[in-house]
Write an enzyme that holds these catalytic residues in place. Structure first.
Site, PDB file in Angstrom:
ATOM      1  N   LYS A   1     -10.692  -3.578  -4.335  1.00 46.66           N
ATOM      2  CA  LYS A   1     -11.183  -2.229  -4.627  1.00 46.66           C
ATOM      3  C   LYS A   1      -9.963  -1.326  -5.156  1.00 46.66           C
ATOM      4  CE  LYS A   1     -11.502  -1.798   0.148  1.00 46.66           C
ATOM      5  NZ  LYS A   1     -12.527  -2.395   1.220  1.00 46.66           N
TER       6      LYS A   1
ATOM      7  N   LYS B   1       0.884  -0.913   0.104  1.00 49.48           N
ATOM      8  CA  LYS B   1       0.122   0.018  -0.101  1.00 49.48           C
ATOM      9  C   LYS B   1       0.764   1.176  -0.024  1.00 49.48           C
ATOM     10  CE  LYS B   1      -4.166  -1.646   2.315  1.00 49.48           C
ATOM     11  NZ  LYS B   1      -5.098  -1.371   3.410  1.00 49.48           N
TER      12      LYS B   1
ATOM     13  N   LYS C   1      -5.521 -10.513  -6.564  1.00 51.50           N
ATOM     14  CA  LYS C   1      -6.682 -10.596  -5.881  1.00 51.50           C
ATOM     15  C   LYS C   1      -7.705  -9.566  -6.371  1.00 51.50           C
ATOM     16  CE  LYS C   1      -5.807  -7.708  -1.773  1.00 51.50           C
ATOM     17  NZ  LYS C   1      -5.842  -7.594  -0.423  1.00 51.50           N
TER      18      LYS C   1
HETATM   19  P1  AMP Z   1     -11.477  -5.122   3.413  1.00 56.13           P
HETATM   20  O1  AMP Z   1     -12.487  -4.656   2.522  1.00 56.13           O
HETATM   21  O2  AMP Z   1     -10.116  -5.033   2.935  1.00 56.13           O
HETATM   22  O3  AMP Z   1     -11.618  -4.762   4.827  1.00 56.13           O
HETATM   23  O4  AMP Z   1     -11.844  -6.810   3.449  1.00 56.13           O
HETATM   24  C1  AMP Z   1     -12.685  -7.355   4.106  1.00 56.13           C
HETATM   25  C2  AMP Z   1     -12.436  -8.869   3.970  1.00 56.13           C
HETATM   26  O5  AMP Z   1     -12.486  -9.342   2.917  1.00 56.13           O
HETATM   27  C3  AMP Z   1     -11.090  -9.341   4.597  1.00 56.13           C
HETATM   28  O6  AMP Z   1     -11.381 -10.567   5.542  1.00 56.13           O
HETATM   29  C4  AMP Z   1     -10.257  -9.878   3.526  1.00 56.13           C
HETATM   30  O7  AMP Z   1      -9.256 -10.806   3.725  1.00 56.13           O
HETATM   31  C5  AMP Z   1     -11.309 -10.223   2.623  1.00 56.13           C
HETATM   32  N1  AMP Z   1     -10.916 -10.107   0.994  1.00 56.13           N
HETATM   33  C6  AMP Z   1     -10.867  -9.155   0.421  1.00 56.13           C
HETATM   34  N2  AMP Z   1     -10.538  -9.328  -0.831  1.00 56.13           N
HETATM   35  C7  AMP Z   1     -10.712 -10.778  -0.935  1.00 56.13           C
HETATM   36  C8  AMP Z   1     -10.537 -11.372  -2.070  1.00 56.13           C
HETATM   37  N3  AMP Z   1     -10.268 -11.073  -3.314  1.00 56.13           N
HETATM   38  N4  AMP Z   1     -10.808 -12.834  -1.857  1.00 56.13           N
HETATM   39  C9  AMP Z   1     -11.063 -13.423  -0.798  1.00 56.13           C
HETATM   40  N5  AMP Z   1     -11.101 -12.692   0.364  1.00 56.13           N
HETATM   41  C10 AMP Z   1     -11.167 -11.401   0.327  1.00 56.13           C
END
Ligand code: AMP
Ligand code: TRP
Length: 334
Positions: free
Chosen positions: A200, A114, A197
């Site tokens: 966003k 990041k 992956k």
């Molecule tokens: P965040 O939006 O970064 O707060 O992520 C929320 C949750 O979604 C966390 O547990 C991440 O590990 C999971 N996550 C985010 N992107 C992915 C992805 N591409 N595949 C699987 N899990 C994800």
């Protein structure tokens, strides 16, 4: 016996959660509320590790919460709250930051990724200490298991190290949490670039499917998803990463096994496979979208539910902090 405790969090940094968040994390959260004492938070303190517009942050915090309820979290079965409503998160974050080595924090790969993106001079100190605040979220609730995607595994390792260090130095205080990662859906990849992956921040609009997305757009994105050479629908991480990702999504949402799906599309090529997958995704997301819209239409009720959640979370958090302050040698305020 008391139910084991789970806690997880999601950042309010987008207008919708995406399919990776849903399959990798939120869907497990919904299942776990039946068997666990579950706490889920919208982590607005984490969101501000990069600049946020205040009006947008306020809006997105409600959207994230509404989506959690929309995905099936039930305020009678679990506790959903906003991180900043429970000030103990920041307080424990500070204490844990004093137990974390600078080198130890420097090894966090998500920070490296990041901060590189924003240019390392621009990255905030908060972005650097982000995983320590995450550890505080988890340890405050004496959490047994943390349902997350694969990208969060290193942060959980740090959390475990910090809990062990604290317990060793100050006496048994924290439960040592373990990860709850469902392998098949732990890393949903970008529809246009299966080497990264779905994310966003990193994905192009074509590579990401939002849970609140318009069905017509979902169909278009799946139709245009990158597939691999040949025309065979086969699970093969190395040679067919695009098709493999689609098979994972299809399997997770339909309950069919990969073998069943390979059999079903053995002679039909990518076209029919993608067409059916699009309908599976649209059908799975439609009820979530409808319930989310309903929740967002009554902000007062949504805010009330979050207030209730924060009150329940606060009880647990204050109890842990009382213990922590005492163990550390902080004078009790009289
Ligand atoms: P965040 O939006 O970064 O707060 O992520 C929320 C949750 O979604 C966390 O547990 C991440 O590990 C999971 N996550 C985010 N992107 C992915 C992805 N591409 N595949 C699987 N899990 C994800
Ligand atoms: N860092 C997590 C993410 O980006 C979000 C998060 C914050 C979290 N606090 C947490 C996840 C506590 C699990 C437990 O996805």
């Amino acid at each position: 016996m008391a139910r084991p405790r789970v806690l997880s969090g999601i950042q309010p940094t987008a207008d919708s959660i995406h399919l990776g968040n849903y399959l990798g994390a939120v869907r497990q959260w919904v299942t776990l509320q039946e068997t666990h004492d579950a706490f889920y938070c919208v982590v607005d303190l984490h969101a501000i590790t990069v600049p946020q517009d205040p009006a947008l942050l306020r809006r997105r915090s409600r959207v994230a919460a509404a989506q959690l309820f929309g995905a099936g979290l039930d305020p009678d079965r679990c506790t959903v709250f906003v991180q900043s409503h429970v000030p103990e998160h920041a307080e424990l974050g500070w204490i844990l930051s004093c137990l974390t080595g600078f080198g130890e924090a420097s090894r966090m790969t998500q920070f490296k990724d990041k901060s590189q993106k924003s240019g390392s001079d621009q990255a905030s100190v908060g972005l650097f200490t982000y995983p320590i605040l995450q550890a505080a979220d988890i340890l405050l609730y004496q959490t047994d298991q943390v349902p997350i995607g694969e990208d969060q595994r290193q942060h959980l390792e740090l959390t475990r190290d910090l809990a062990q260090r604290f317990n060793h130095r100050y006496g048994q205080t924290f439960v040592i949490p373990g990860p709850y990662i469902v392998k098949d859906v732990a890393k949903i990849t970008d529809l246009q670039d299966p080497s990264i992956k779905m994310s966003k921040s990193a994905s192009s609009p074509q590579g990401i499917i939002d849970v609140l997305e318009d069905p017509a757009l979902i169909r278009k994105k799946i139709a245009r998803a990158v597939t691999d050479l040949g025309s065979e629908v086969r699970f093969d991480e190395a040679d067919k990463p695009g098709v493999t990702n689609l098979l994972r999504i299809y399997g997770a949402l339909s309950g069919m096994s990969v073998t069943e799906l390979e059999g079903r599309y053995a002679n039909s090529g990518y076209g029919a496979f993608k067409k059916d997958l699009a309908e599976v995704v649209v059908d799975a997301l439609a009820p979530i979208r409808e319930r989310t819209e309903k929740m967002l239409a009554d902000e007062a009720e949504l805010d009330r539910l979050l207030g209730e959640g924060a009150a329940r979370a606060g009880v647990v958090a204050r109890e842990t902090m009382r213990l922590v302050r005492d163990r550390m040698g902080f004078l009790a305020a009289r």
